[in-house]
Design an enzyme around this catalytic site. Structure first.
Site, PDB file in Angstrom:
ATOM      1  N   ARG A 191       0.837  -1.195   0.000  1.00  0.00           N
ATOM      2  CA  ARG A 191       0.000   0.000   0.000  1.00  0.00           C
ATOM      3  C   ARG A 191       0.873   1.246   0.000  1.00  0.00           C
ATOM      4  NH1 ARG A 191      -1.998  -3.584   3.924  1.00  0.00           N
ATOM      5  NH2 ARG A 191      -4.085  -4.428   3.478  1.00  0.00           N
ATOM      6  N   LYS A 216      -1.618  -2.065   7.731  1.00  0.00           N
ATOM      7  CA  LYS A 216      -3.021  -1.923   8.088  1.00  0.00           C
ATOM      8  C   LYS A 216      -3.360  -2.870   9.233  1.00  0.00           C
ATOM      9  CE  LYS A 216      -7.545  -1.577   5.884  1.00  0.00           C
ATOM     10  NZ  LYS A 216      -8.292  -1.739   4.606  1.00  0.00           N
ATOM     11  N   HIS A 287      -2.813   2.348  -5.892  1.00  0.00           N
ATOM     12  CA  HIS A 287      -3.528   1.102  -5.629  1.00  0.00           C
ATOM     13  C   HIS A 287      -3.707   0.262  -6.888  1.00  0.00           C
ATOM     14  CE1 HIS A 287      -5.168  -0.586  -1.978  1.00  0.00           C
ATOM     15  NE2 HIS A 287      -6.139  -1.149  -2.663  1.00  0.00           N
ATOM     16  N   ARG A 290      -1.050  -2.209  -7.022  1.00  0.00           N
ATOM     17  CA  ARG A 290      -1.308  -3.293  -6.066  1.00  0.00           C
ATOM     18  C   ARG A 290      -2.269  -4.313  -6.683  1.00  0.00           C
ATOM     19  NH1 ARG A 290      -1.463  -4.509  -0.482  1.00  0.00           N
ATOM     20  NH2 ARG A 290      -3.484  -5.123   0.360  1.00  0.00           N
ATOM     21  N   HIS A 313      -3.763  -9.382   3.651  1.00  0.00           N
ATOM     22  CA  HIS A 313      -5.191  -9.469   3.934  1.00  0.00           C
ATOM     23  C   HIS A 313      -5.425 -10.395   5.124  1.00  0.00           C
ATOM     24  CE1 HIS A 313      -6.348  -8.315  -0.461  1.00  0.00           C
ATOM     25  NE2 HIS A 313      -6.123  -7.265   0.293  1.00  0.00           N
ATOM     26  N   TYR A 322      -9.995 -11.178  -6.264  1.00  0.00           N
ATOM     27  CA  TYR A 322      -9.135 -11.159  -7.444  1.00  0.00           C
ATOM     28  C   TYR A 322      -9.439 -12.317  -8.380  1.00  0.00           C
ATOM     29  CZ  TYR A 322      -6.517  -7.472  -5.207  1.00  0.00           C
ATOM     30  OH  TYR A 322      -6.168  -6.280  -4.629  1.00  0.00           O
TER      31      TYR A 322
END
Length: 358
Positions: A191, A216, A287, A290, A313, A322
């Protein structure tokens, strides 16, 4: 706080991000409406402080602050100054208000934004009950809008990635730095905030890894960096970074022309500029690299659980989106299995004609 009336007051109620930005993208702090001890505003500040004590991230607290600011200005505008006045019907009225609200471009608030603002209000009132400020939670039975199942933005093609990476002029020191930034984004899928926080010791050249600290959710992780990206990083560190430094003790891996660590907003503007210069019509910024990293790895045969670990994640369901983006795999299966894609079987008369010609 005086009640605001009319069109101007209505708009002022919903200006979430009235931030003073300096030329390098800094943000000024957002304050909640002032209030006396025991007021909604004072209780909201106590709630935010409690989040900090519970080790919530600064970004999460800022988002909750913005959402509470909108709600508090809405109740003040309607002279609902006492906590006891905030009932379930009042909160349902606020929910309808969010649903009816239109931005300056005429578009409604996104469902995710509505859910975020309502979720903050629900958590705020749950906190008030726990702290014995309320005997019951008026928001406990507030029904949230159904979430939308939207695909992420379209990723770049391999050719578009190549066009983008070739935009910076690598004969220029800043261009060399920018190329290494783009390569790092695409290679690691990190990120923008994670890249902005990178320090020199986070890069391990021998192991070809980068350590992402406090990503995150306050999570650390280690990601691989590809050989090509590592070569650009090494060139940047050897040739460009020493020229940009003002303070020799600066720890940031990537530094601006001011010799300081990047602000994430500056990174976004820079990558957006490069995308336009590459004549790529798809919207996006950091992004999109990414997304492109994850999509291209999936199409290349990577297991989705490895992509989950790479992207950081927490839930596999987040990464699983995805699989909807990777159309190339679906096209390959479609061409192999769909009856209309199979070559037609030769007819008997065609076989006879072939025998006769022979």
């Amino acid at each position: 706080m005086p009640r605001k009336k009319g069109k101007k007051g209505y708009k002022a109620t919903h200006r979430l991000r009235q931030r003073d930005k300096d030329k390098r993208g800094g943000n000024a702090a957002q304050n909640l409406p002032s209030g006396e001890a025991g007021s909604l505003a004072q209780l909201a500040e106590s709630y935010l402080e409690n989040l900090a004590v519970r080790n919530y991230t600064a970004d999460t607290i800022e988002g909750r602050r913005d959402a509470l600011k909108v709600f508090l200005l809405w109740v003040v505008e309607r002279e609902l100054l006492e906590l006891s006045e905030i009932t379930k019907p009042i909160l349902e009225s606020y929910q309808r208000h969010l649903w009816r609200w239109r931005k300056t471009n005429g578009k409604p608030l996104g469902i995710s934004t509505q859910r975020s603002r309502l979720g903050t209000v629900k958590d705020f009132f749950a906190h008030l009950v726990k702290q014995n400020h309320l005997p019951a939670n008026p928001a406990s039975e507030l029904e949230m809008p159904r979430p939308e199942k939207c695909l992420p933005q379209e990723s770049l093609s391999l050719q578009e990635v190549k066009q983008l990476l070739n935009v910076p002029d690598t004969t220029d020191p800043l261009g060399l730095r920018d190329r290494s930034i783009l390569e790092t984004f695409y290679s690691t899928g990190m990120r923008r905030g994670e890249l902005a926080k990178l320090e020199l010791h986070d890069l391990n050249r021998d192991r070809q890894t980068i350590r992402l600290r406090q990503g995150k959710g306050h999570k650390d992780r280690v990601v691989p960096v590809g050989t090509r990206a590592l070569k650009w990083l090494e060139r940047y560190l050897d040739e460009t970074r020493p020229k940009l430094l003002i303070d020799p003790n600066e720890k940031a891996l990537f530094v601006t022309s001011y010799g300081e660590a990047f602000n994430p907003d500056v990174l976004s503007r820079m990558v957006s500029k490069f995308i336009k210069r590459a004549e790529i019509t798809k919207p996006g910024s950091c992004h999109i690299l990414r997304h492109s990293c994850a999509t291209h790895m999936l199409e290349g045969g990577a297991d989705i659980r490895f992509i989950q670990q790479l992207l950081g994640h927490e839930k596999l369901e987040t990464t699983a989106i995805y699989t909807h983006v990777s159309i190339e795999q679906l096209k390959a299966v479609h061409s192999k299995t769909h009856p209309a894609e199979k070559p037609p079987e030769p007819r008997p008369d065609d076989q006879e004609n072939d025998t006769g010609n022979a």
